[in-house]
Design a protein around this motif. Structure first.
Motif, mmCIF file in Angstrom:
data_model
loop_
_atom_site.group_PDB
_atom_site.id
_atom_site.type_symbol
_atom_site.label_atom_id
_atom_site.label_comp_id
_atom_site.label_asym_id
_atom_site.label_seq_id
_atom_site.Cartn_x
_atom_site.Cartn_y
_atom_site.Cartn_z
ATOM 1 N N ASP A 29 0.845 -1.186 0.000
ATOM 2 C CA ASP A 29 0.000 0.000 0.000
ATOM 3 C C ASP A 29 0.888 1.245 0.000
ATOM 4 O O ASP A 29 1.743 1.395 0.872
ATOM 5 C CB ASP A 29 -0.908 -0.001 1.234
ATOM 6 N N PRO A 30 0.698 2.151 -0.963
ATOM 7 C CA PRO A 30 1.565 3.337 -1.034
ATOM 8 C C PRO A 30 1.375 4.296 0.145
ATOM 9 O O PRO A 30 2.233 5.156 0.373
ATOM 10 C CB PRO A 30 1.152 4.005 -2.353
ATOM 11 N N ARG A 31 0.299 4.152 0.903
ATOM 12 C CA ARG A 31 0.074 5.027 2.052
ATOM 13 C C ARG A 31 0.937 4.656 3.245
ATOM 14 O O ARG A 31 1.074 5.434 4.180
ATOM 15 C CB ARG A 31 -1.404 5.002 2.457
ATOM 16 N N LEU A 32 1.531 3.468 3.194
ATOM 17 C CA LEU A 32 2.388 3.019 4.294
ATOM 18 C C LEU A 32 3.832 3.386 4.019
ATOM 19 O O LEU A 32 4.329 3.216 2.911
ATOM 20 C CB LEU A 32 2.298 1.500 4.469
ATOM 21 N N GLY A 33 4.493 3.873 5.037
ATOM 22 C CA GLY A 33 5.922 4.142 4.944
ATOM 23 C C GLY A 33 6.678 3.035 5.656
ATOM 24 O O GLY A 33 6.246 1.885 5.709
ATOM 25 N N MET A 34 7.794 3.407 6.239
ATOM 26 C CA MET A 34 8.585 2.463 7.025
ATOM 27 C C MET A 34 7.895 2.255 8.366
ATOM 28 O O MET A 34 7.625 3.210 9.082
ATOM 29 C CB MET A 34 9.992 3.017 7.249
ATOM 30 N N ILE A 35 7.643 1.005 8.692
ATOM 31 C CA ILE A 35 6.933 0.686 9.926
ATOM 32 C C ILE A 35 7.791 -0.244 10.774
ATOM 33 O O ILE A 35 8.335 -1.226 10.271
ATOM 34 C CB ILE A 35 5.575 0.016 9.616
ATOM 35 N N ASN A 36 7.901 0.097 12.059
ATOM 36 C CA ASN A 36 8.572 -0.761 13.025
ATOM 37 C C ASN A 36 7.522 -1.416 13.906
ATOM 38 O O ASN A 36 6.641 -0.735 14.424
ATOM 39 C CB ASN A 36 9.509 0.046 13.929
ATOM 40 N N VAL A 37 7.634 -2.709 14.071
ATOM 41 C CA VAL A 37 6.766 -3.419 15.003
ATOM 42 C C VAL A 37 7.508 -3.455 16.334
ATOM 43 O O VAL A 37 8.492 -4.165 16.487
ATOM 44 C CB VAL A 37 6.447 -4.850 14.508
ATOM 45 N N ASN A 38 7.037 -2.646 17.298
ATOM 46 C CA ASN A 38 7.726 -2.521 18.578
ATOM 47 C C ASN A 38 7.394 -3.651 19.533
ATOM 48 O O ASN A 38 8.271 -4.143 20.231
ATOM 49 C CB ASN A 38 7.376 -1.192 19.246
ATOM 50 N N ASP A 39 6.137 -4.031 19.583
ATOM 51 C CA ASP A 39 5.733 -5.032 20.562
ATOM 52 C C ASP A 39 4.431 -5.680 20.118
ATOM 53 O O ASP A 39 3.659 -5.093 19.357
ATOM 54 C CB ASP A 39 5.533 -4.374 21.933
ATOM 55 N N VAL A 40 4.202 -6.873 20.612
ATOM 56 C CA VAL A 40 2.935 -7.577 20.409
ATOM 57 C C VAL A 40 2.512 -8.106 21.770
ATOM 58 O O VAL A 40 3.307 -8.746 22.461
ATOM 59 C CB VAL A 40 3.065 -8.744 19.403
ATOM 60 N N GLU A 41 1.294 -7.795 22.160
ATOM 61 C CA GLU A 41 0.730 -8.326 23.403
ATOM 62 C C GLU A 41 -0.387 -9.290 23.025
ATOM 63 O O GLU A 41 -1.357 -8.903 22.381
ATOM 64 C CB GLU A 41 0.155 -7.205 24.269
ATOM 65 N N VAL A 42 -0.228 -10.535 23.434
ATOM 66 C CA VAL A 42 -1.213 -11.564 23.128
ATOM 67 C C VAL A 42 -1.970 -11.884 24.411
ATOM 68 O O VAL A 42 -1.370 -12.052 25.481
ATOM 69 C CB VAL A 42 -0.531 -12.838 22.572
ATOM 70 N N SER A 43 -3.287 -11.973 24.309
ATOM 71 C CA SER A 43 -4.096 -12.324 25.475
ATOM 72 C C SER A 43 -3.756 -13.742 25.932
ATOM 73 O O SER A 43 -3.241 -14.554 25.160
ATOM 74 C CB SER A 43 -5.583 -12.217 25.149
ATOM 75 N N ARG A 44 -4.042 -14.024 27.179
ATOM 76 C CA ARG A 44 -3.686 -15.335 27.742
ATOM 77 C C ARG A 44 -4.363 -16.485 27.007
ATOM 78 O O ARG A 44 -3.802 -17.569 26.890
ATOM 79 C CB ARG A 44 -4.039 -15.384 29.222
ATOM 80 N N ASP A 45 -5.576 -16.242 26.494
ATOM 81 C CA ASP A 45 -6.278 -17.308 25.768
ATOM 82 C C ASP A 45 -5.919 -17.340 24.279
ATOM 83 O O ASP A 45 -6.499 -18.112 23.517
ATOM 84 C CB ASP A 45 -7.787 -17.189 25.956
#
Length: 132
Positions: A29-45
């Motif tokens: 998608d041209p609307r997206l630039g450089m993106i960093n994924v800093n963290d992911v929080e997953v629920s316990r289930d």
């Protein structure tokens, strides 16, 4: 004492690594630039995952909101790609959020630098007036 790692933590770490690659290589998608994924929080289930991202070099709030919207619309596609890469029974639903911690950290760092500089200036002024 060793830190206990729960399954949700291991899944979150694997998802963070895979999402960083997928967003960079698969989302066109041209609307997206450089993106960093800093963290992911997953629920316990393991049903929901909050994905915290930052946009490199982007300060405009409207562009940030558009990018987050694009990522949330691509969440189904990314979830399908994650299912191919990570071998677990179900992949959590993805919810992308803008992570403001790095922006706040930079602002706080700038404030600290400014305060230290002003303090040194006042100390220098005081020592100059004591010499007279």
């Amino acid at each position: 004492m060793a830190r206990e790692f729960h399954r949700a933590d291991r899944v979150a770490d694997a998802m963070r690594r895979e999402l960083a690659q997928l967003i960079q290589h698969e989302i066109r998608d041209p609307r997206l630039g450089m993106i960093n994924v800093n963290d992911v929080e997953v629920s316990r289930d393991l049903t929901v995952a909050k994905v915290f991202v930052t946009l490199v070099g982007e300060d405009d709030r409207s562009k940030i909101n558009i990018s987050i919207e694009v990522l949330n619309k691509a969440a189904g596609f990314l979830r399908t790609q994650l299912a191919r890469a990570i071998q677990i029974r179900t992949i959590p639903r993805l919810h992308f959020r803008y992570d403001e911690t790095s922006v706040r950290g930079q602002a706080l760092s700038a404030l600290i630098d400014k305060a230290v500089k002003e303090d040194r200036k006042h100390q220098d002024d005081d020592s100059d007036s004591n010499e007279d």
